[in-house]
Design a protein around this motif. Structure first.
Motif, PDB file in Angstrom:
ATOM      1  N   ASP A 288       6.638   8.521   7.981  1.00 28.50           N
ATOM      2  CA  ASP A 288       7.513   7.476   7.311  1.00 28.50           C
ATOM      3  C   ASP A 288       8.859   7.852   6.897  1.00 28.50           C
ATOM      4  OD1 ASP A 288       5.513   5.438   7.557  1.00 28.50           O
ATOM      5  OD2 ASP A 288       4.826   5.673   5.382  1.00 28.50           O
TER       6      ASP A 288
ATOM      7  N   GLU B 262       0.905  -1.173   0.182  1.00 32.07           N
ATOM      8  CA  GLU B 262      -0.057  -0.160   0.096  1.00 32.07           C
ATOM      9  C   GLU B 262       0.866   1.224   0.074  1.00 32.07           C
ATOM     10  OE1 GLU B 262       0.420  -2.076   2.385  1.00 32.07           O
ATOM     11  OE2 GLU B 262       1.025  -0.691   4.200  1.00 32.07           O
TER      12      GLU B 262
ATOM     13  N   ARG C 251       6.138   0.300   2.763  1.00 34.91           N
ATOM     14  CA  ARG C 251       5.947  -1.133   2.892  1.00 34.91           C
ATOM     15  C   ARG C 251       6.686  -1.744   1.774  1.00 34.91           C
ATOM     16  NH1 ARG C 251       3.915  -3.422   7.070  1.00 34.91           N
ATOM     17  NH2 ARG C 251       2.570  -1.810   7.203  1.00 34.91           N
TER      18      ARG C 251
ATOM     19  N   ASP D  20       6.461  -4.590  12.899  1.00 35.09           N
ATOM     20  CA  ASP D  20       5.809  -3.267  12.573  1.00 35.09           C
ATOM     21  C   ASP D  20       4.527  -3.267  13.350  1.00 35.09           C
ATOM     22  OD1 ASP D  20       4.992  -1.061  11.021  1.00 35.09           O
ATOM     23  OD2 ASP D  20       4.015  -2.536   9.679  1.00 35.09           O
ATOM     24  N   ARG D  21       3.249  -3.554  12.749  1.00 40.52           N
ATOM     25  CA  ARG D  21       2.047  -3.286  13.437  1.00 40.52           C
ATOM     26  C   ARG D  21       1.687  -4.206  14.716  1.00 40.52           C
ATOM     27  NH1 ARG D  21      -2.102  -2.051   8.282  1.00 40.52           N
ATOM     28  NH2 ARG D  21      -0.282  -0.355   7.218  1.00 40.52           N
TER      29      ARG D  21
ATOM     30  N   ARG E  70      -1.168   6.381  16.266  1.00 38.56           N
ATOM     31  CA  ARG E  70      -0.846   7.920  15.945  1.00 38.56           C
ATOM     32  C   ARG E  70      -1.722   8.912  16.122  1.00 38.56           C
ATOM     33  NH1 ARG E  70       1.884   5.512  10.138  1.00 38.56           N
ATOM     34  NH2 ARG E  70       3.787   4.673  11.143  1.00 38.56           N
TER      35      ARG E  70
ATOM     36  N   ASN F 147       0.459   8.906   7.194  1.00 38.92           N
ATOM     37  CA  ASN F 147       1.681   8.318   6.331  1.00 38.92           C
ATOM     38  C   ASN F 147       2.019   9.374   5.158  1.00 38.92           C
ATOM     39  OD1 ASN F 147       0.251   7.407   4.458  1.00 38.92           O
ATOM     40  ND2 ASN F 147       0.983   5.587   3.979  1.00 38.92           N
TER      41      ASN F 147
HETATM   42  O1  AHR Z   1       2.624   0.032   9.768  1.00 33.95           O
HETATM   43  C1  AHR Z   1       3.321   0.973   9.317  1.00 33.95           C
HETATM   44  C2  AHR Z   1       2.240   1.876   8.256  1.00 33.95           C
HETATM   45  O2  AHR Z   1       2.058   0.916   7.422  1.00 33.95           O
HETATM   46  C3  AHR Z   1       3.409   2.792   7.656  1.00 33.95           C
HETATM   47  O3  AHR Z   1       3.747   4.030   8.273  1.00 33.95           O
HETATM   48  C4  AHR Z   1       2.333   2.914   6.314  1.00 33.95           C
HETATM   49  O4  AHR Z   1       3.007   3.740   5.302  1.00 33.95           O
HETATM   50  C5  AHR Z   1       2.039   1.681   5.889  1.00 33.95           C
HETATM   51  O5  AHR Z   1       1.080   1.400   5.473  1.00 33.95           O
END
Ligand code: AHR
Length: 307
Positions: free
Chosen positions: A240, A28, A32, A105-106, A159, A212
């Protein structure tokens, strides 16, 4: 001595030949795709076989991919989850199969016993850094448009919280409109086109806060197409630190971006290999640092990155 070394070496190299399954969110954003490329390059450098699965932003596809990794009996699974919800059942399956899972990451919203460790930046801090930068740049008086990332994703949730936490301390700072742009350039552009109409050409709007850079870049395109002046008449702050936002900072179209490092394969594989090698005292959250860049340091950061 030599004989002993000869006997040990094959065992060692067998122990190092790891297969890791990696379920990635999608493609996306520029961040990424840079992260995916870094994971693949870092795995190659370390002699790790990486089974890469692109979920195209679908948590259902991620669950199918993870189940496939379990069936293949990989040594470890790395998941960059699309959203925080829906993870407990598949993580229990991985645990029952004795395969360690690392969240990259997430975040996921589950009991922490269901994964080994999360390796990630602090999204809440990113929001606070962006909010604090905007508070000083606007002297604490600002009507803000917000472009939100994917609903129920950890960066969109955190965020937003971090940013709110800062601006709520300033009575004359407020988010007047929020739109979802799903972390894509197209999403940001479409959301901004609608917002320009709703606000009669961004009247009274002092800043655009975007979860982002890609959404900010889409917003910049939409604003310029209407003869507006992003970076001048509206402050543009995002997250980012991708190469295109640095160009926008240099061109004066953007004002600040909080860097989310994309070359994080080294942090992730250090933990995966360390854990499989017997180190079991990692913290649940291995934090990757973040920092903020503005027009003032854009040229030097780009030069340090090799242009
Ligand atoms: O999980 C991180 C985020 O996921 C980034 O900031 C964004 O660009 C991506 O889609």
């Amino acid at each position: 001595m030599v004989l002993a070394a000869l006997l040990v070496l094959p065992t060692l190299s067998r122990a190092m030949a790891l297969t890791v399954g990696f379920s990635q969110v999608g493609t996306e954003s520029d961040w990424r795709t840079a992260f995916s490329a870094d994971m693949q390059a870092e795995a190659k450098r370390r002699g790790i076989t990486l089974l890469f699965a692109d979920a195209q932003q679908s948590v259902e596809r991620q669950i199918t991919a993870v189940r496939g990794f379990i069936t293949q009996r990989v040594d470890a699974i790395v998941i960059a989850p699309v959203v925080v919800t829906g993870w407990a059942p598949i993580l229990k399956e991985a645990q029952a199969a004795n395969i360690p899972v690392f969240i990259a990451d997430r975040a996921v919203d589950v009991d922490a016993s269901l994964f080994t460790a999360r390796i990630a930046a602090n999204f809440n801090l990113e929001g606070r850094l962006a909010g604090a930068w905007l508070a000083q740049a606007s002297k604490g008086r600002c009507n803000i448009l917000e472009l939100q990332g994917t609903r129920d994703s950890a960066p969109a949730i955190e965020r937003r919280k971090g940013f709110d936490n800062i601006i709520n301390q300033f009575p004359d700072m407020r988010i007047v409109f929020s739109r979802n742009g799903d972390f894509t350039t197209e999403g940001g552009q479409k959301a901004m086109e609608e917002l320009i109409t709703e606000t009669h050409g961004l009247q009274g709007i002092c800043a655009v806060w975007s979860h982002n850079d890609n959404m900010a870049l889409g917003a910049i395109a939409a604003m310029k197409a209407q003869g507006l002046r992003p970076g001048h008449d509206q402050l543009m702050v995002s997250v980012d630190g991708v190469p295109k936002i640095f160009q926008a900072l240099l061109d004066g179209d953007a004002n600040a971006s909080v860097e989310l490092k994309s070359d994080i394969g080294k942090y992730i594989f250090d933990v995966v290999q360390g854990y499989l090698g017997g180190k079991h005292d990692y913290p649940k959250w291995v934090v990757i640092p973040s920092d903020l860049h503005t027009q003032a340091d854009a040229a030097s950061v780009l030069a340090a990155r090799g242009g």
